[in-house]
Design a protein around this motif. Structure first.
Motif, PDB file in Angstrom:
ATOM      1  N   GLU A 155      52.295  40.329  44.402  1.00 27.00           N
ATOM      2  CA  GLU A 155      53.079  39.096  44.530  1.00 27.00           C
ATOM      3  C   GLU A 155      54.437  39.370  45.166  1.00 27.00           C
ATOM      4  OE1 GLU A 155      53.295  37.604  40.599  1.00 27.00           O
ATOM      5  OE2 GLU A 155      51.180  36.988  40.513  1.00 27.00           O
TER       6      GLU A 155
ATOM      7  N   GLU B  35      47.654  50.791  30.147  1.00 29.46           N
ATOM      8  CA  GLU B  35      47.474  49.370  29.882  1.00 29.46           C
ATOM      9  C   GLU B  35      48.272  48.483  30.831  1.00 29.46           C
ATOM     10  OE1 GLU B  35      48.488  48.788  25.846  1.00 29.46           O
ATOM     11  OE2 GLU B  35      46.786  49.931  25.043  1.00 29.46           O
ATOM     12  N   ASP B  36      49.426  48.933  31.267  1.00 28.06           N
ATOM     13  CA  ASP B  36      50.286  48.080  32.081  1.00 28.06           C
ATOM     14  C   ASP B  36      50.027  48.202  33.579  1.00 28.06           C
ATOM     15  OD1 ASP B  36      51.189  50.714  32.156  1.00 28.06           O
ATOM     16  OD2 ASP B  36      53.243  50.108  32.626  1.00 28.06           O
TER      17      ASP B  36
ATOM     18  N   ALA C 207      47.433  47.318  35.500  1.00 33.37           N
ATOM     19  CA  ALA C 207      46.882  46.116  36.145  1.00 33.37           C
ATOM     20  C   ALA C 207      47.966  45.074  36.387  1.00 33.37           C
ATOM     21  CB  ALA C 207      45.763  45.538  35.280  1.00 33.37           C
ATOM     22  N   SER C 208      48.822  44.852  35.380  1.00 37.42           N
ATOM     23  CA  SER C 208      49.890  43.859  35.551  1.00 37.42           C
ATOM     24  C   SER C 208      50.907  44.335  36.586  1.00 37.42           C
ATOM     25  CB  SER C 208      50.586  43.604  34.210  1.00 37.42           C
ATOM     26  OG  SER C 208      51.145  44.802  33.701  1.00 37.42           O
ATOM     27  N   ARG C 209      51.202  45.637  36.620  1.00 40.55           N
ATOM     28  CA  ARG C 209      52.122  46.155  37.634  1.00 40.55           C
ATOM     29  C   ARG C 209      51.546  45.991  39.029  1.00 40.55           C
ATOM     30  NH1 ARG C 209      53.487  52.140  36.164  1.00 40.55           N
ATOM     31  NH2 ARG C 209      54.365  51.987  38.270  1.00 40.55           N
ATOM     32  N   ARG C 210      50.252  46.219  39.166  1.00 35.98           N
ATOM     33  CA  ARG C 210      49.616  46.078  40.471  1.00 35.98           C
ATOM     34  C   ARG C 210      49.696  44.630  40.943  1.00 35.98           C
ATOM     35  NH1 ARG C 210      44.955  47.762  39.133  1.00 35.98           N
ATOM     36  NH2 ARG C 210      45.188  49.965  39.700  1.00 35.98           N
ATOM     37  N   GLN C 211      49.457  43.674  40.030  1.00 35.69           N
ATOM     38  CA  GLN C 211      49.524  42.271  40.396  1.00 35.69           C
ATOM     39  C   GLN C 211      50.950  41.868  40.757  1.00 35.69           C
ATOM     40  OE1 GLN C 211      47.095  40.193  40.903  1.00 35.69           O
ATOM     41  NE2 GLN C 211      48.458  38.471  41.362  1.00 35.69           N
ATOM     42  N   THR C 212      51.914  42.396  40.006  1.00 34.45           N
ATOM     43  CA  THR C 212      53.315  42.096  40.309  1.00 34.45           C
ATOM     44  C   THR C 212      53.701  42.609  41.694  1.00 34.45           C
ATOM     45  OG1 THR C 212      53.878  42.213  37.953  1.00 34.45           O
ATOM     46  CG2 THR C 212      55.682  42.440  39.528  1.00 34.45           C
ATOM     47  N   CYS C 213      53.228  43.802  42.027  1.00 35.45           N
ATOM     48  CA  CYS C 213      53.539  44.365  43.346  1.00 35.45           C
ATOM     49  C   CYS C 213      52.924  43.540  44.466  1.00 35.45           C
ATOM     50  CB  CYS C 213      53.045  45.808  43.425  1.00 35.45           C
ATOM     51  SG  CYS C 213      54.025  46.979  42.466  1.00 35.45           S
TER      52      CYS C 213
END
Length: 722
Positions: free
Chosen positions: A700, A689-690, A692-698
């Motif tokens: 940025e 679940e996390d 997608a958010s980790r990929r976006q954080t990376c």
């Protein structure tokens, strides 16, 4: 210091990108000097605002730690301005109160000082913490300290000078503190308390700036030109002469900007300073600010190489994590998913093989570079074979857990009803089998140790991409563990069979086996050395009642062994086993005859009761038994060493063939056959679940770090002297 504000702001942006744990350690400016030397005025000129208490005598009676925050780069998240004002201040002892009027800040400093020190000139080392938020200040920490006083007044302690000196020394001892040593120009520089303190804390003078105040109050005809030219007490950073606002100017509320104009007018119209450009360049508060600006900039530049390295490492880490997270698989085609699954399975198998064989860092495993302080992978298995298993077995003795009494009893049991003329072979067979059987347990334990190491290697071989797919990771580890369990059973069985093979046939024809003749010869050599030792020590011969190991008896025993003849008599000096037995028997017979003549025999002969448990050790061993025990021990030790050597050699080979190599060679096929099913591709490659958010954080973070690197390069190229 206006030039440095945007540069420092950009550096703070870099630090924000690197995270809260990374800070640019900007120095704090510590102002020291004698009482009424003008320290507070110098500090106000640097900050650009009038907010410190002013007056005659000792005014600063507690340390003031002033933290400046530049609001142009954004207000810290933990700070809520709560006001529309452009500038405001906060005290640590009043955390929820904002001061927008700087005169109120001055009054609060006086009130807080009086709260601890009273109103009668007392001092206290407890600092006052003040934060000022403004778009026109640099993010710095400035410390104003009490002036050094010589004679106590009012409520001051008798050691006022010692206390203030210790207080100042504590702050300027910080290697990141820039020391502003303030001295009144109308006093002798050799008596300067500030210069004395600075030289003690900064012997090289690399972080000390001398400031000469009250230049306008010097006697007519005098000046500070020699001091400014560094001809009196040299300082590496030199001296700067300033003219502060006087008490009348403060009472008249003359602004700092107007005070700076008056200062500039004074130096430009002075008959000495105005005629020498070298002197004029060392006069004025702007020059002091520029000196501090240069020192700050040099410190920032010293931080740049390490800062740039850290940014570069973080960019590599972020890119590696992005590669591990990959692209979303939700919208991928079936063929793409299948290829991704096969690639992950292949990478896991290759990583396992690479770690096992020591062929460098596994794919996608940056943390598993070859360590230099510990063993890993296959080297740990080799260590188990050589240092754990082999060393332990080499330390196992042939007679561990076996006593001489047990050996003697075993020989007696093997003789049966008729005492044997020679050492019974059955006793050797029984004893050697018992000792060889003890090798089985260390062999099976070695299998378990290697099994655990393979589990460790399997964990290390996981590609970093597996963090995306928890279901696939769980299934892959399950398949790996099942394969290991299937292989460890046959391996342990084979190790057990190695022992059973040795027990099934005791090969006394082995070329390395000592044999009966050599065993007796070795025993004779041992007894000969013992006799030589006794002769050298002049030990008297033992009496006939003793039963020593004599060389004559051993000679007879050896002849009997070689010629296959009974050892019926002793041809030596009469001290052998047969001589002893026959002589003693004759003497006993003659004694009985003599006794019969003098004493009537009893009418009834009573035999003692037979014990339930008979032990051979109830009486001392005879000479014959001692010889037999020594010979049997030589034979058992020789054969046990042969078996142990073979076992140490064959157990690692067995483990490598049945367990390690079999798992390594069949792992990829096992993974593909168990996991590659088209119907399960969707569930196996379902992202956590996390992810997608980790990929976006990376993504940025990567952009932010790229921007940070550009900022660092811009700061590196900045010319602080322009």
């Amino acid at each position: 210091m206006e030039q440095l504000i945007p540069i420092a702001s950009k550096l703070q942006d870099v630090l924000g990108a690197l995270g809260q744990t990374t800070t640019l350690d900007l120095p704090q400016i510590v102002v020291i000097g004698g009482q009424s030397s003008g320290k507070s005025s110098v500090l106000e000129s640097l900050v650009g605002r009038s907010f410190l208490p002013r007056g005659t005598g000792i005014v600063t009676r507690r340390p003031l730690i002033l933290q400046l925050f530049n609001t142009a780069q954004g207000i810290p998240e933990e700070v809520d301005s709560g006001t529309d004002a452009e500038e405001w201040g906060e005290f640590m002892h009043l955390p929820n109160r904002k001061f927008t009027d700087f005169r109120a800040i001055r009054n609060e400093i006086v009130t807080e000082t009086d709260r601890l020190t009273g109103k009668n000139k007392g001092i206290d080392a407890t600092p006052i913490h003040l934060k000022i938020y403004s778009p026109r200040v640099l993010a710095l920490t400035v410390v104003d300290l009490p002036g050094v006083a010589k004679v106590p007044v009012g409520d001051q302690p008798f050691d006022i000078e010692k206390q203030i000196t210790a207080m100042c020394a504590e702050f300027i001892a910080n290697p990141n503190a820039i020391i502003v040593a303030v001295t009144a120009a109308n006093q002798d520089l050799a008596n300067s308390d500030a210069i004395k303190l600075a030289q003690a804390a900064d012997p090289t003078g690399s972080r000390t700036v001398g400031v000469l105040t009250k230049v306008d109050l010097m006697d007519p005809g005098t000046d500070v030109s020699e001091i400014l030219l560094n001809q009196v007490i040299p300082l590496r950073r030199g001296y700067v002469a300033v003219v502060n606002r006087g008490q009348k100017d403060v009472q008249s509320d003359v602004s700092i900007r107007d005070g700076l104009k008056k200062e500039d007018h004074f130096f430009r119209n002075h008959p000495v300073y105005s005629r020498d450009r070298a002197l004029l360049a060392k006069c004025g508060t702007p020059r002091l600010a520029k000196s501090l600006n240069n020192m700050l900039m040099h410190h920032i530049r010293d931080c740049l190489p390490d800062l740039k390295q850290r940014i570069g490492r973080m960019m590599v880490d972020v890119q590696s994590e992005l590669d591990a997270l990959g692209t979303p698989t939700n919208n991928s085609s079936r063929s793409t998913r299948g290829a991704s699954l096969l690639a992950l399975l292949s990478k896991f198998a290759n990583n396992f093989s690479s770690i096992l064989e020591g062929k460098g860092r596994p794919e996608g495993k940056k943390s598993l570079a070859h360590p230099v302080n510990e063993l890993m992978g296959g080297a740990r298995i080799s260590y188990i074979f050589t240092e754990v298993f082999a060393s332990s077995l080499n330390g196992v003795g042939a007679f561990d857990g076996l006593t001489d009494e047990e050996i003697r009893t075993t020989i007696a049991n093997a003789n049966g009803t008729r005492p044997a003329l020679f050492v019974p072979e059955v006793s050797f067979d029984i004893l050697v089998r018992r000792q060889v059987a003890r090798l089985e347990e260390p062999g099976t334990v070695c299998v378990d140790l290697v099994y655990e190491e393979l589990q460790r290697i399997a964990t290390q071989a996981e590609p970093s991409e597996l963090t995306r797919f928890p279901v696939l990771r769980e299934r892959m580890i399950e398949v790996m563990m099942n394969l290991l369990r299937r292989c460890v059973g046959p391996t342990q069985m084979m190790v057990t069979n190695l022992v059973k093979i040795e027990l099934s046939y005791v090969n006394t024809s082995h070329p390395d086996f000592i044999g009966g003749s050599r065993a007796v010869a070795g025993l004779m050599q041992k007894v000969g050395k013992e006799n030589d030792r006794r002769a050298a020590a002049k030990i008297p011969e033992e009496s006939d009642d003793a039963t020593p190991l004599s060389s004559t008896t051993l000679n007879n025993y050896e002849s009997a062994v070689e010629n296959d003849k009974p050892m019926l008599r002793d041809t030596g000096s009469g001290n052998g086993i047969m001589s002893m037995l026959f002589n003693n028997a004759a003497k006993e017979k003659q004694k009985k005859k003599n006794d019969r003549r003098s004493i009537e025999p009893p009418s009834i002969v009573t035999l003692p009761q037979v014990p339930d448990r008979m032990k051979q050790t109830d009486k001392p061993a005879s000479e014959k038994e001692t010889i037999e025990m020594e010979i049997i021990k030589s034979l058992v030790e020789s054969y046990f060493n042969i078996v142990r050597k073979n076992f140490i050699d064959f157990v690692p080979k067995t483990i490598m063939y049945f367990l390690v190599n079999h798992v390594k060679d069949s792992l990829q096929n096992e993974l593909v056959s168990e996991l590659y099913r088209e119907a399960e591709l969707g569930s196996l490659l379902q992202e956590a679940e996390d992810i997608a958010s980790r990929r976006q954080t990376c993504v940025e973070m990567k952009e932010l770090l790229s921007k940070a690197m550009d900022i660092v390069n811009e700061v590196r190229d900045f010319n602080s002297f322009s």
